[in-house]
Design a protein around this motif. Structure first.
Motif, PDB file in Angstrom:
ATOM      1  N   ILE A   1       0.844  -1.184   0.000  1.00  0.00           N
ATOM      2  CA  ILE A   1       0.000   0.000   0.000  1.00  0.00           C
ATOM      3  C   ILE A   1       0.886   1.244   0.000  1.00  0.00           C
ATOM      4  N   ASN A   2       0.285   2.383  -0.346  1.00  0.00           N
ATOM      5  CA  ASN A   2       1.000   3.664  -0.394  1.00  0.00           C
ATOM      6  C   ASN A   2       2.243   3.566  -1.273  1.00  0.00           C
ATOM      7  N   VAL A   3       2.079   2.960  -2.431  1.00  0.00           N
ATOM      8  CA  VAL A   3       3.195   2.736  -3.349  1.00  0.00           C
ATOM      9  C   VAL A   3       3.461   4.015  -4.139  1.00  0.00           C
ATOM     10  N   PRO A   4       4.667   4.595  -3.977  1.00  0.00           N
ATOM     11  CA  PRO A   4       4.976   5.798  -4.751  1.00  0.00           C
ATOM     12  C   PRO A   4       5.167   5.457  -6.222  1.00  0.00           C
ATOM     13  N   GLY A   5       4.892   6.412  -7.095  1.00  0.00           N
ATOM     14  CA  GLY A   5       4.993   6.175  -8.526  1.00  0.00           C
ATOM     15  C   GLY A   5       6.369   5.740  -8.981  1.00  0.00           C
ATOM     16  N   TYR A   6       7.399   6.190  -8.299  1.00  0.00           N
ATOM     17  CA  TYR A   6       8.765   5.847  -8.702  1.00  0.00           C
ATOM     18  C   TYR A   6       9.214   4.468  -8.216  1.00  0.00           C
ATOM     19  N   PHE A   7       8.345   3.719  -7.538  1.00  0.00           N
ATOM     20  CA  PHE A   7       8.731   2.401  -7.034  1.00  0.00           C
ATOM     21  C   PHE A   7       8.795   1.341  -8.134  1.00  0.00           C
ATOM     22  N   ARG A   8       8.003   1.477  -9.174  1.00  0.00           N
ATOM     23  CA  ARG A   8       7.928   0.444 -10.230  1.00  0.00           C
ATOM     24  C   ARG A   8       9.293   0.058 -10.800  1.00  0.00           C
ATOM     25  N   PRO A   9      10.178   1.006 -11.149  1.00  0.00           N
ATOM     26  CA  PRO A   9      11.497   0.590 -11.644  1.00  0.00           C
ATOM     27  C   PRO A   9      12.286  -0.225 -10.609  1.00  0.00           C
TER      28      PRO A   9
END
Length: 118
Positions: A61-69
């Motif tokens: 939860i609360n996953v920042p957008g820059y976490f995907r990479p």
């Protein structure tokens, strides 16, 4: 990580006459920073080595957008079984209670036999 898991395992509830063996981990990534990736990988290594079958589901939860990479780096060291248990929850799910509610409504396959670890 090992201390927390050992403590948690001792506290797992008894359901249908036996102790629950798998857990649903709810992880808030609020405050996640790139320098944390090596620490995350070390935690994954400890969990895989010492607690290989304890994970029933991992709700992020609360996953920042820059976490995907960073997820693409982290997921390379995970096998398909573990990856299939990781769920990125919608942005609207931003608390532990909301994550449990989401999980109940999505009917995550093994969730009924899991104990929740936050």
């Amino acid at each position: 990580v090992a201390y927390q898991m050992e403590h948690y395992i001792r506290r797992m509830p008894i359901r249908r006459g036996r102790r629950v063996e798998r857990c649903c981990i709810i992880i808030s990534l609020q405050g996640f920073r790139p320098y944390m990736v090596p620490h995350v990988l070390e935690c994954v290594k400890v969990l895989r080595r010492h607690y290989p079958s304890r994970l029933g589901a991992a709700l992020l939860i609360n996953v920042p957008g820059y976490f995907r990479p960073f997820w693409s780096v982290i997921s390379r060291v995970l096998d398909e079984e573990i990856i299939s248990k990781v769920h990125f929850l919608p942005d609207s799910v931003n608390s532990t209670e909301a994550a449990i509610h989401w999980c109940d409504h999505q009917r995550i396959a093994p969730y009924s036999d899991l104990s929740v670890l936050v």
